[in-house]
Scaffold this motif. Structure first.
Motif, PDB file in Angstrom:
ATOM      1  N   ASN A  97      -8.242  19.307 -29.640  1.00 40.23           N
ATOM      2  CA  ASN A  97      -8.903  18.043 -29.970  1.00 40.23           C
ATOM      3  C   ASN A  97      -8.974  17.121 -28.759  1.00 40.23           C
ATOM      4  O   ASN A  97      -9.985  16.440 -28.535  1.00 40.23           O
ATOM      5  CB  ASN A  97      -8.166  17.351 -31.119  1.00 40.23           C
ATOM      6  CG  ASN A  97      -8.528  17.930 -32.471  1.00 40.23           C
ATOM      7  OD1 ASN A  97      -9.692  17.954 -32.863  1.00 40.23           O
ATOM      8  ND2 ASN A  97      -7.531  18.403 -33.200  1.00 40.23           N
ATOM      9  N   ALA A 100     -11.630  18.644 -26.359  1.00 48.81           N
ATOM     10  CA  ALA A 100     -12.982  18.502 -26.896  1.00 48.81           C
ATOM     11  C   ALA A 100     -13.502  17.082 -26.677  1.00 48.81           C
ATOM     12  O   ALA A 100     -14.703  16.877 -26.437  1.00 48.81           O
ATOM     13  CB  ALA A 100     -12.986  18.844 -28.384  1.00 48.81           C
ATOM     14  N   ARG A 101     -12.597  16.125 -26.728  1.00 49.44           N
ATOM     15  CA  ARG A 101     -12.977  14.728 -26.482  1.00 49.44           C
ATOM     16  C   ARG A 101     -13.189  14.456 -24.995  1.00 49.44           C
ATOM     17  O   ARG A 101     -14.135  13.749 -24.612  1.00 49.44           O
ATOM     18  CB  ARG A 101     -11.899  13.804 -27.056  1.00 49.44           C
ATOM     19  CG  ARG A 101     -12.082  12.331 -26.743  1.00 49.44           C
ATOM     20  CD  ARG A 101     -11.143  11.466 -27.572  1.00 49.44           C
ATOM     21  NE  ARG A 101      -9.769  11.931 -27.512  1.00 49.44           N
ATOM     22  CZ  ARG A 101      -8.910  11.636 -26.537  1.00 49.44           C
ATOM     23  NH1 ARG A 101      -9.308  10.894 -25.507  1.00 49.44           N
ATOM     24  NH2 ARG A 101      -7.666  12.073 -26.568  1.00 49.44           N
ATOM     25  N   PRO A 104     -16.398  17.534 -23.511  1.00 53.21           N
ATOM     26  CA  PRO A 104     -17.324  18.083 -24.510  1.00 53.21           C
ATOM     27  C   PRO A 104     -18.273  19.087 -23.865  1.00 53.21           C
ATOM     28  O   PRO A 104     -18.738  18.888 -22.749  1.00 53.21           O
ATOM     29  CB  PRO A 104     -18.068  16.844 -25.015  1.00 53.21           C
ATOM     30  CG  PRO A 104     -17.929  15.833 -23.910  1.00 53.21           C
ATOM     31  CD  PRO A 104     -16.581  16.084 -23.303  1.00 53.21           C
ATOM     32  N   GLY A 105     -18.528  20.167 -24.575  1.00 51.77           N
ATOM     33  CA  GLY A 105     -19.409  21.193 -24.032  1.00 51.77           C
ATOM     34  C   GLY A 105     -18.705  22.215 -23.174  1.00 51.77           C
ATOM     35  O   GLY A 105     -19.330  23.164 -22.688  1.00 51.77           O
ATOM     36  N   THR A 107     -15.661  25.229 -22.439  1.00 53.07           N
ATOM     37  CA  THR A 107     -15.309  26.469 -23.130  1.00 53.07           C
ATOM     38  C   THR A 107     -13.811  26.484 -23.412  1.00 53.07           C
ATOM     39  O   THR A 107     -13.006  26.138 -22.553  1.00 53.07           O
ATOM     40  CB  THR A 107     -15.686  27.688 -22.276  1.00 53.07           C
ATOM     41  OG1 THR A 107     -17.104  27.681 -22.048  1.00 53.07           O
ATOM     42  CG2 THR A 107     -15.313  28.987 -22.986  1.00 53.07           C
ATOM     43  N   ALA A 137     -14.813  24.887 -35.251  1.00 55.56           N
ATOM     44  CA  ALA A 137     -15.513  23.712 -35.780  1.00 55.56           C
ATOM     45  C   ALA A 137     -15.578  22.559 -34.783  1.00 55.56           C
ATOM     46  O   ALA A 137     -16.251  21.568 -35.040  1.00 55.56           O
ATOM     47  CB  ALA A 137     -14.828  23.242 -37.066  1.00 55.56           C
ATOM     48  N   LEU A 138     -14.896  22.690 -33.662  1.00 54.04           N
ATOM     49  CA  LEU A 138     -14.856  21.600 -32.677  1.00 54.04           C
ATOM     50  C   LEU A 138     -16.087  21.622 -31.768  1.00 54.04           C
ATOM     51  O   LEU A 138     -16.725  22.673 -31.593  1.00 54.04           O
ATOM     52  CB  LEU A 138     -13.580  21.701 -31.847  1.00 54.04           C
ATOM     53  CG  LEU A 138     -12.280  21.369 -32.590  1.00 54.04           C
ATOM     54  CD1 LEU A 138     -11.078  21.565 -31.667  1.00 54.04           C
ATOM     55  CD2 LEU A 138     -12.301  19.945 -33.128  1.00 54.04           C
ATOM     56  N   PRO A 139     -16.411  20.488 -31.141  1.00 57.14           N
ATOM     57  CA  PRO A 139     -17.619  20.388 -30.306  1.00 57.14           C
ATOM     58  C   PRO A 139     -17.449  20.936 -28.897  1.00 57.14           C
ATOM     59  O   PRO A 139     -17.640  20.235 -27.902  1.00 57.14           O
ATOM     60  CB  PRO A 139     -17.891  18.889 -30.297  1.00 57.14           C
ATOM     61  CG  PRO A 139     -16.544  18.268 -30.401  1.00 57.14           C
ATOM     62  CD  PRO A 139     -15.765  19.164 -31.319  1.00 57.14           C
ATOM     63  N   PHE A 140     -17.019  22.191 -28.808  1.00 53.41           N
ATOM     64  CA  PHE A 140     -17.075  22.899 -27.537  1.00 53.41           C
ATOM     65  C   PHE A 140     -17.336  24.371 -27.832  1.00 53.41           C
ATOM     66  O   PHE A 140     -17.434  24.776 -28.994  1.00 53.41           O
ATOM     67  CB  PHE A 140     -15.814  22.706 -26.684  1.00 53.41           C
ATOM     68  CG  PHE A 140     -14.490  22.931 -27.370  1.00 53.41           C
ATOM     69  CD1 PHE A 140     -14.331  23.874 -28.369  1.00 53.41           C
ATOM     70  CD2 PHE A 140     -13.371  22.202 -26.977  1.00 53.41           C
ATOM     71  CE1 PHE A 140     -13.104  24.094 -28.975  1.00 53.41           C
ATOM     72  CE2 PHE A 140     -12.141  22.402 -27.587  1.00 53.41           C
ATOM     73  CZ  PHE A 140     -12.021  23.351 -28.581  1.00 53.41           C
ATOM     74  N   GLU A 141     -17.502  25.170 -26.781  1.00 49.65           N
ATOM     75  CA  GLU A 141     -17.768  26.595 -26.956  1.00 49.65           C
ATOM     76  C   GLU A 141     -16.436  27.316 -27.129  1.00 49.65           C
ATOM     77  O   GLU A 141     -15.719  27.558 -26.154  1.00 49.65           O
ATOM     78  CB  GLU A 141     -18.518  27.148 -25.739  1.00 49.65           C
ATOM     79  CG  GLU A 141     -19.896  26.558 -25.527  1.00 49.65           C
ATOM     80  CD  GLU A 141     -20.866  26.988 -26.616  1.00 49.65           C
ATOM     81  OE1 GLU A 141     -20.893  28.193 -26.948  1.00 49.65           O
ATOM     82  OE2 GLU A 141     -21.587  26.120 -27.150  1.00 49.65           O
TER      83      GLU A 141
END
Length: 216
Positions: A97, A100-101, A104-105, A107, A137-141
């Motif tokens: 988390n 991801a913050r 973002p984007g 891997t 579900a998180l905003p990264f690869e």
């Protein structure tokens, strides 16, 4: 690329660190853990930090990275589900988390295991499966690596004495195992190289077993 490794003192993490240091695709490596990896290299910087549930003191050092290779893990043997979940799910998601913050984007590659299943009967498989689902579900690869049998190479060893003895016995059998069960075995070298490849250009699937890891 710039990468962060968590769990660099374990067998898999040490193997991944070794591949990052020798691969020209990786420009800089940051390791985070309770103890230093004991390696000196021009590309390597280490942060000793014991509480993965509180990353605020080191957040400024975690920004600006292209990938995180999360190799931290423990055996579930002798552990209650609560304790195993604390290490496996809570630690992982605290790190994920935060990254991801901050990135973002980027891997995120998570070392899971063959047999992982959020609805499985085995406690470890359920916890690992829930962790995988939360990461995806998180905003990264996010990519899940599920290696089977792992052969350590290049002087990499397990910190667990029983495992070290087992690897000593099976070391000479690995070429045979590789021929007989090519889709079930891999090495620390191949795992590290595959992680770098995933960070560089992605992979056709988000969940990769030994065959997928070896192909990369």
């Amino acid at each position: 690329m710039n990468v962060i490794i968590f769990g660099a003192t374990g067998m898999v993490g040490r193997g991944v660190l070794r591949e990052c240091l020798v691969d020209e695709r990786v420009s800089a490596v940051l390791t985070v853990g309770r103890a230093p990896a004991g390696i000196t290299h021009a590309k390597l910087r280490e942060i000793v930090h014991g509480d993965l549930l509180d990353l605020a003191p080191i957040e400024a050092d975690l920004a600006g990275f292209d990938a995180c290779f999360f190799c931290l893990g423990v055996s579930s043997a002798g552990m209650s589900e609560k304790d195993y979940r604390h290490v496996t799910y809570d630690y992982t998601m605290s790190v994920a988390n935060t990254l991801a913050r901050l990135n973002p984007g980027s891997t995120f590659v998570y070392v899971s295991g063959v047999g992982t299943d959020a609805h499985g009967r085995a406690m470890w498989a359920r916890v690992k499966g829930e962790t995988e689902n939360a990461l995806l579900a998180l905003p990264f690869e996010a990519y899940m690596f599920r290696p089977g049998y792992i052969q350590p190479l290049h002087g990499v060893t397990s910190r667990t004495r029983l495992y070290r003895l087992a690897y000593m016995v099976t070391r000479h059998l690995y070429p045979v195992l590789r021929r007989l069960f090519p889709s079930a075995v891999t090495t620390t070298e191949r795992i590290g190289q595959a992680m770098i490849t995933v960070a560089e250009r992605g992979a056709p699937e988000r969940i990769l077993g030994p065959a997928g890891i070896n192909a990369l």
